[in-house]
Design a protein around this motif. Structure first.
Motif, PDB file in Angstrom:
ATOM      1  N   GLU A 179       0.343   1.116   1.398  1.00 43.80           N
ATOM      2  CA  GLU A 179       1.480   2.272   1.672  1.00 43.80           C
ATOM      3  C   GLU A 179       1.597   3.175   0.435  1.00 43.80           C
ATOM      4  OE1 GLU A 179       3.457   2.989   4.244  1.00 43.80           O
ATOM      5  OE2 GLU A 179       3.529   1.214   5.561  1.00 43.80           O
ATOM      6  N   GLU A 180       1.569   4.392   0.514  1.00 44.97           N
ATOM      7  CA  GLU A 180       1.366   5.323  -0.519  1.00 44.97           C
ATOM      8  C   GLU A 180       2.871   5.663  -0.725  1.00 44.97           C
ATOM      9  OE1 GLU A 180      -1.555   8.276  -0.677  1.00 44.97           O
ATOM     10  OE2 GLU A 180      -3.176   6.875  -0.159  1.00 44.97           O
ATOM     11  N   ASP A 181       3.670   5.063  -1.425  1.00 42.67           N
ATOM     12  CA  ASP A 181       5.063   5.391  -1.888  1.00 42.67           C
ATOM     13  C   ASP A 181       5.175   5.284  -3.292  1.00 42.67           C
ATOM     14  OD1 ASP A 181       5.450   2.661  -1.599  1.00 42.67           O
ATOM     15  OD2 ASP A 181       6.017   3.081   0.549  1.00 42.67           O
ATOM     16  N   TYR A 182       5.607   4.085  -3.724  1.00 38.96           N
ATOM     17  CA  TYR A 182       5.919   3.728  -4.980  1.00 38.96           C
ATOM     18  C   TYR A 182       4.738   2.883  -5.616  1.00 38.96           C
ATOM     19  CZ  TYR A 182      10.193   5.923  -4.373  1.00 38.96           C
ATOM     20  OH  TYR A 182      11.280   6.625  -3.991  1.00 38.96           O
ATOM     21  N   GLU A 183       4.477   3.064  -6.978  1.00 35.30           N
ATOM     22  CA  GLU A 183       3.156   1.928  -7.189  1.00 35.30           C
ATOM     23  C   GLU A 183       4.105   0.870  -7.432  1.00 35.30           C
ATOM     24  OE1 GLU A 183       0.680   1.643 -11.154  1.00 35.30           O
ATOM     25  OE2 GLU A 183       1.052   3.762 -10.487  1.00 35.30           O
ATOM     26  N   GLU A 184       3.377  -0.459  -7.067  1.00 37.31           N
ATOM     27  CA  GLU A 184       3.838  -1.634  -7.263  1.00 37.31           C
ATOM     28  C   GLU A 184       4.063  -2.231  -8.891  1.00 37.31           C
ATOM     29  OE1 GLU A 184       1.804  -4.761  -5.114  1.00 37.31           O
ATOM     30  OE2 GLU A 184       3.163  -6.390  -5.710  1.00 37.31           O
ATOM     31  N   VAL A 185       4.902  -2.574  -9.279  1.00 38.14           N
ATOM     32  CA  VAL A 185       5.306  -3.027 -10.610  1.00 38.14           C
ATOM     33  C   VAL A 185       5.426  -4.791 -10.437  1.00 38.14           C
ATOM     34  CG1 VAL A 185       6.756  -3.417 -12.665  1.00 38.14           C
ATOM     35  CG2 VAL A 185       6.671  -1.159 -11.229  1.00 38.14           C
ATOM     36  N   ILE A 186       4.387  -5.388 -10.881  1.00 37.57           N
ATOM     37  CA  ILE A 186       4.260  -6.673 -10.847  1.00 37.57           C
ATOM     38  C   ILE A 186       5.168  -7.279 -12.038  1.00 37.57           C
ATOM     39  CG2 ILE A 186       2.613  -8.725 -10.887  1.00 37.57           C
ATOM     40  CD1 ILE A 186       1.092  -6.919  -9.048  1.00 37.57           C
ATOM     41  N   LYS A 190      14.075   5.190 -11.142  1.00 31.74           N
ATOM     42  CA  LYS A 190      14.207   5.080  -9.839  1.00 31.74           C
ATOM     43  C   LYS A 190      12.584   4.514  -9.187  1.00 31.74           C
ATOM     44  CE  LYS A 190      14.271   7.510  -5.335  1.00 31.74           C
ATOM     45  NZ  LYS A 190      14.319   8.793  -4.665  1.00 31.74           N
ATOM     46  N   THR A 191      11.842   5.153  -9.855  1.00 37.17           N
ATOM     47  CA  THR A 191      10.156   4.768  -9.534  1.00 37.17           C
ATOM     48  C   THR A 191       9.941   3.406 -10.102  1.00 37.17           C
ATOM     49  OG1 THR A 191       9.541   7.099  -9.962  1.00 37.17           O
ATOM     50  CG2 THR A 191       7.923   5.384  -9.793  1.00 37.17           C
ATOM     51  N   TYR A 192      10.503   3.026 -11.083  1.00 36.81           N
ATOM     52  CA  TYR A 192      10.250   1.679 -11.588  1.00 36.81           C
ATOM     53  C   TYR A 192      11.005   0.672 -10.751  1.00 36.81           C
ATOM     54  CZ  TYR A 192       8.974  -1.988 -15.203  1.00 36.81           C
ATOM     55  OH  TYR A 192       8.696  -3.004 -15.902  1.00 36.81           O
ATOM     56  N   LEU A 193      12.180   0.862 -10.472  1.00 38.43           N
ATOM     57  CA  LEU A 193      13.168   0.059  -9.743  1.00 38.43           C
ATOM     58  C   LEU A 193      12.303   0.152  -8.298  1.00 38.43           C
ATOM     59  CD1 LEU A 193      15.965  -1.301  -9.128  1.00 38.43           C
ATOM     60  CD2 LEU A 193      16.713   0.895  -8.276  1.00 38.43           C
ATOM     61  N   PHE A 194      11.842   0.933  -7.774  1.00 35.77           N
ATOM     62  CA  PHE A 194      11.264   0.781  -6.179  1.00 35.77           C
ATOM     63  C   PHE A 194      10.018   0.239  -6.504  1.00 35.77           C
ATOM     64  CE2 PHE A 194      13.606   3.259  -2.783  1.00 35.77           C
ATOM     65  CZ  PHE A 194      14.677   3.587  -3.645  1.00 35.77           C
ATOM     66  N   GLY A 195       9.247   0.404  -7.466  1.00 33.60           N
ATOM     67  CA  GLY A 195       8.030  -0.292  -7.866  1.00 33.60           C
ATOM     68  C   GLY A 195       8.053  -1.677  -7.981  1.00 33.60           C
ATOM     69  N   ILE A 196       9.234  -2.446  -8.286  1.00 31.84           N
ATOM     70  CA  ILE A 196       9.604  -3.770  -8.597  1.00 31.84           C
ATOM     71  C   ILE A 196      10.091  -3.992  -7.234  1.00 31.84           C
ATOM     72  CG2 ILE A 196      11.346  -5.565  -9.543  1.00 31.84           C
ATOM     73  CD1 ILE A 196      11.404  -3.942 -12.129  1.00 31.84           C
ATOM     74  N   GLY A 197      10.939  -3.574  -6.518  1.00 33.39           N
ATOM     75  CA  GLY A 197      11.343  -3.614  -5.330  1.00 33.39           C
ATOM     76  C   GLY A 197      10.140  -3.891  -4.488  1.00 33.39           C
TER      77      GLY A 197
END
Lengths: 184, 242
Positions: free
Chosen positions: A102-109, A70-77
């Motif tokens: 915004e402090e929610d999910y870490e952005e995944v580039i 979930k964290t990864y999915l939302f990071g990509i999102g």
């Protein structure tokens, strides 16, 4: 990351993927809306995120990821949302920077290069002229990275040898199609 | 002979360190090997492209299930509201027409008053049994049914066009609006001292029929005729109809 999810993505386990899609859909839509993503773009971004995470599953990258699915999915999102906001900004005055931090999910580039080269475009036309089973074997071998052994098991071929000969036949046909192509 | 096993392992990312070295060596030194690997790398890109597109359409099909659910649930919610809206609309429309009916009816009874007998003084006598006298007696007593019959008879005898005007009044007063309209229109073909007054009663008759356009026409005709009779009333009624 949850092994069963990575495997589901890698092996195209439709049932489990569908379940995952449904599990996080509403939360992801709400998450996107927080960033003022347009209603029409919500499902597109969510699907792009799924596509990207699947690519990472196939490339083996996900095995090294410690965060949850979930964290990864939302990071990509989040990365895709920023990209989309930039698109909006280029069309109208919109300050995407406002939403940075915004402090929610870490952005995944992720890098998305979907464009095929000219050579690949010609190859694609010929590839699509192949039979379904040929396309499948080649996709499983070269994109999904399955060994002949694994393909035999997955697709119900008698042996690894059958897959090997099938594969070389398909590649030969493909090369012939390219040679004969009037577009060449 | 191309080392197929090595290539297979390369694409399934299972090369050991030694194999990777061998692979790289062959790739830089063996042109045929390089050509094959480059070709297969393109096959990889193309099949990825196709496979991703297929996956995305698969996801879109999941999404459409959600959208369909959403619309059906919206439709479910919508049904009672739609029914409610329809009922409201019908109620409002009915109310509108009922209100209009009341308004026109109201206006008619506000303004209508059968014309006074300004033509023939009544002579009450046991012997004078002429229809004209009887007609005006009945009219004065608001016995309109009787008056209509007598006016009809008197007109055929005397051809006095003013009688048409009173007959029209009697008809309108007894609720025979359509016949009243015909009678007033007949009266308008003659020219007597009451002719222009028929415009007023015609207007009221049309009003009762909810034909406000015709009513307005008659009111304007009355006002423009220079007739003083009911001029003020005509003006105020006209304003209310606009």
């Amino acid at each position: 990351m949850e092994q069963q999810y990575v495997d589901a993505l890698k092996n195209n386990d439709g049932k489990l993927i569908k379940e995952l899609y449904g599990t996080y859909r509403n939360e992801f839509f709400a998450f996107s809306k927080k960033y003022h993503v347009a209603q029409d773009d919500l499902s597109d971004i969510y699907q792009e995120a799924f596509l990207a995470i699947r690519k990472h599953a196939i490339s083996g990258k996900l095995y090294e990821i410690n965060s949850s699915f979930k964290t990864y999915l939302f990071g990509i999102g989040k990365h895709l949302i920023y990209k989309r906001l930039k698109d909006y900004a280029s069309k109208q005055q919109y300050d995407a920077v406002l939403h940075k931090g915004e402090e929610d999910y870490e952005e995944v580039i992720i890098d998305q290069k979907n464009n095929l080269t000219e050579e690949q475009s010609l190859l694609r036309i010929c590839f699509k002229q192949l039979g379904k089973s040929c396309q499948q074997v080649l996709t499983l071998s070269f994109y999904r990275g399955l060994t002949n052994e694994e393909i035999a098991t997955l697709e119900g071929y008698e042996s690894e040898a059958v897959v090997r000969s099938q594969k070389s036949r398909c590649l030969k046909t493909l090369k012939d199609l390219i040679k004969k192509s009037p577009l060449k | 002979m191309i080392n197929e096993k090595l290539i297979e392992k390369y694409f399934s990312k299972r090369l050991s360190e030694d194999e990777l070295k061998e692979f790289e060596h062959l790739y830089t030194t063996d042109a045929i090997f390089k050509e094959e690997v480059d070709f297969l790398t393109n096959v990889q890109s193309v099949s990825a492209h196709e496979d991703d597109a297929e996956f995305k359409s698969e996801l879109a099909s999941y999404e459409s299930e959600y959208s369909e659910k959403k619309t059906t649930s919206i439709q479910k919610w919508l049904k009672p509201f739609a029914a409610l809206a329809a009922i409201l609309l019908i109620a409002l429309t009915l109310n509108f027409f009922l209100n209009r009916e009341i308004n026109e009816e109201q206006l008619f009874s506000n303004y209508f008053e059968p014309s006074k007998n300004v033509s023939a003084p009544i002579v009450r006598s046991e012997t004078d049994e002429n229809s004209l006298n009887n007609a005006f007696i009945a009219y004065g007593e608001t016995n309109y049914e009787q008056a209509i019959l007598q006016f009809e008879k008197a007109f055929s005898e005397t051809k006095n066009s003013e009688l048409l005007f009173y007959e029209g009044n009697a008809l309108l007063a007894s609720g025979k609006t359509e016949q009243a309209i015909k009678k007033f229109e007949e009266h308008l073909m003659y020219s007597d001292i009451l002719t222009n007054r028929s415009h007023w009663y015609l207007a009221l008759a049309h009003l009762k029929k909810k034909d406000t356009e015709s009513a307005k026409k008659e009111l304007n005709a009355l006002i423009n005729s220079g007739e003083k009779f009911k001029k003020e009333e005509a003006n105020s009624l006209l304003k209310q109809l606009d």
